[in-house]
Write an enzyme that holds these catalytic residues in place. Structure first.
Site, mmCIF file in Angstrom:
data_model
loop_
_atom_site.group_PDB
_atom_site.id
_atom_site.type_symbol
_atom_site.label_atom_id
_atom_site.label_comp_id
_atom_site.label_asym_id
_atom_site.label_seq_id
_atom_site.Cartn_x
_atom_site.Cartn_y
_atom_site.Cartn_z
ATOM 1 N N LYS A 143 0.827 -1.202 0.000
ATOM 2 C CA LYS A 143 0.000 0.000 0.000
ATOM 3 C C LYS A 143 0.862 1.254 0.000
ATOM 4 O O LYS A 143 0.637 2.190 -0.775
ATOM 5 C CB LYS A 143 -0.929 0.027 1.215
ATOM 6 C CG LYS A 143 -1.960 1.152 1.172
ATOM 7 C CD LYS A 143 -2.382 1.601 2.539
ATOM 8 C CE LYS A 143 -1.351 2.536 3.151
ATOM 9 N NZ LYS A 143 -1.775 3.124 4.436
ATOM 10 N N ASP A 169 -6.344 0.993 1.314
ATOM 11 C CA ASP A 169 -6.363 1.078 2.765
ATOM 12 C C ASP A 169 -7.746 0.659 3.250
ATOM 13 O O ASP A 169 -8.561 0.151 2.472
ATOM 14 C CB ASP A 169 -6.008 2.495 3.234
ATOM 15 C CG ASP A 169 -7.053 3.528 2.837
ATOM 16 O OD1 ASP A 169 -8.032 3.182 2.152
ATOM 17 O OD2 ASP A 169 -6.878 4.705 3.226
#
Length: 211
Positions: free
Chosen positions: A121, A139
């Site tokens: 991420k 997320d």
């Protein structure tokens, strides 16, 4: 699997609301962005910005961060969560950048995720925000909104990332994760989502459902 017309309409509506979405973290370079994203894990962007203002004034390059040292780094970042692990990762990734990348942040996912404390991420955020690549950082907000809107039925961030990259039209790809993140952060919240304020309510199968 997905209705492409519906998906295009979703992102057209999100674009109308915010034509040029921006990250809410403060940064001035690929390196300061990388550090800020590492610090943001389990912390708010507002909280991170509060500490990086002074931190980046003192150390905005890998060399300066190493010179700062762990003790002083911790003094700067102590207000954010997990500061001990984060200080360790920031110093280790700074050393790795100096030793292997001439102090420059690499622009490839494979290289970024090899850096200490940098997951998929975080790497995708840097690639998208700084290097302007149409990546899809997932997320908790993006994960939740994607499932609620029916853009993905994935049960892992990587599966959701894969689904989104497949179904989102190219014209929306660069900014798509910003739109989904902001929608999840401020409107499509985990509890008591503000469905009445949602710009894509008419296209959401879960509108008015409290999770």
């Amino acid at each position: 699997m997905k209705n492409s017309k519906r998906i295009s309409e979703i992102f057209s509506l999100l674009r109308e609301q915010n034509k040029n979405p921006k990250p809410e973290l403060d940064f001035t370079s690929a390196y300061t962005l990388l550090v800020a994203v590492v610090l943001s894990a389990q912390s708010t962007d507002k909280g991170v910005n509060a500490v990086t203002k002074d931190l980046f004034a003192a150390a905005d390059t890998p060399q300066k961060m190493i010179s700062l040292g762990e003790e002083k780094l911790i003094e700067f970042i102590k207000p954010v969560g997990l500061y001990k692990n984060k200080s360790k990762h920031i110093l280790e990734l700074s050393r790795a950048l100096i030793e292997h990348y001439d102090s420059k942040v690499p622009d490839e996912l494979e290289a970024l995720v090899k850096l200490p404390g940098v997951g998929r991420k975080t790497a995708n955020v840097v690639l998208n925000v700084w290097f302007k690549k149409p990546t899809m950082p997932v997320d908790t907000h993006v994960f939740r909104v994607s499932n609620r809107l029916g853009l993905s039925c994935g049960n892992t961030p990587e599966k959701v990332e894969k689904d989104l990259l497949e179904v989102i039209p190219d014209e929306f790809a660069l900014n798509a994760h910003h739109w989904l993140l902001l929608l999840g952060r401020y409107i499509c919240t985990a509890r008591n989502p503000k469905c009445g304020e949602c710009p894509v309510k008419k296209l959401c199968k879960n509108a008015e459902v409290t999770r």
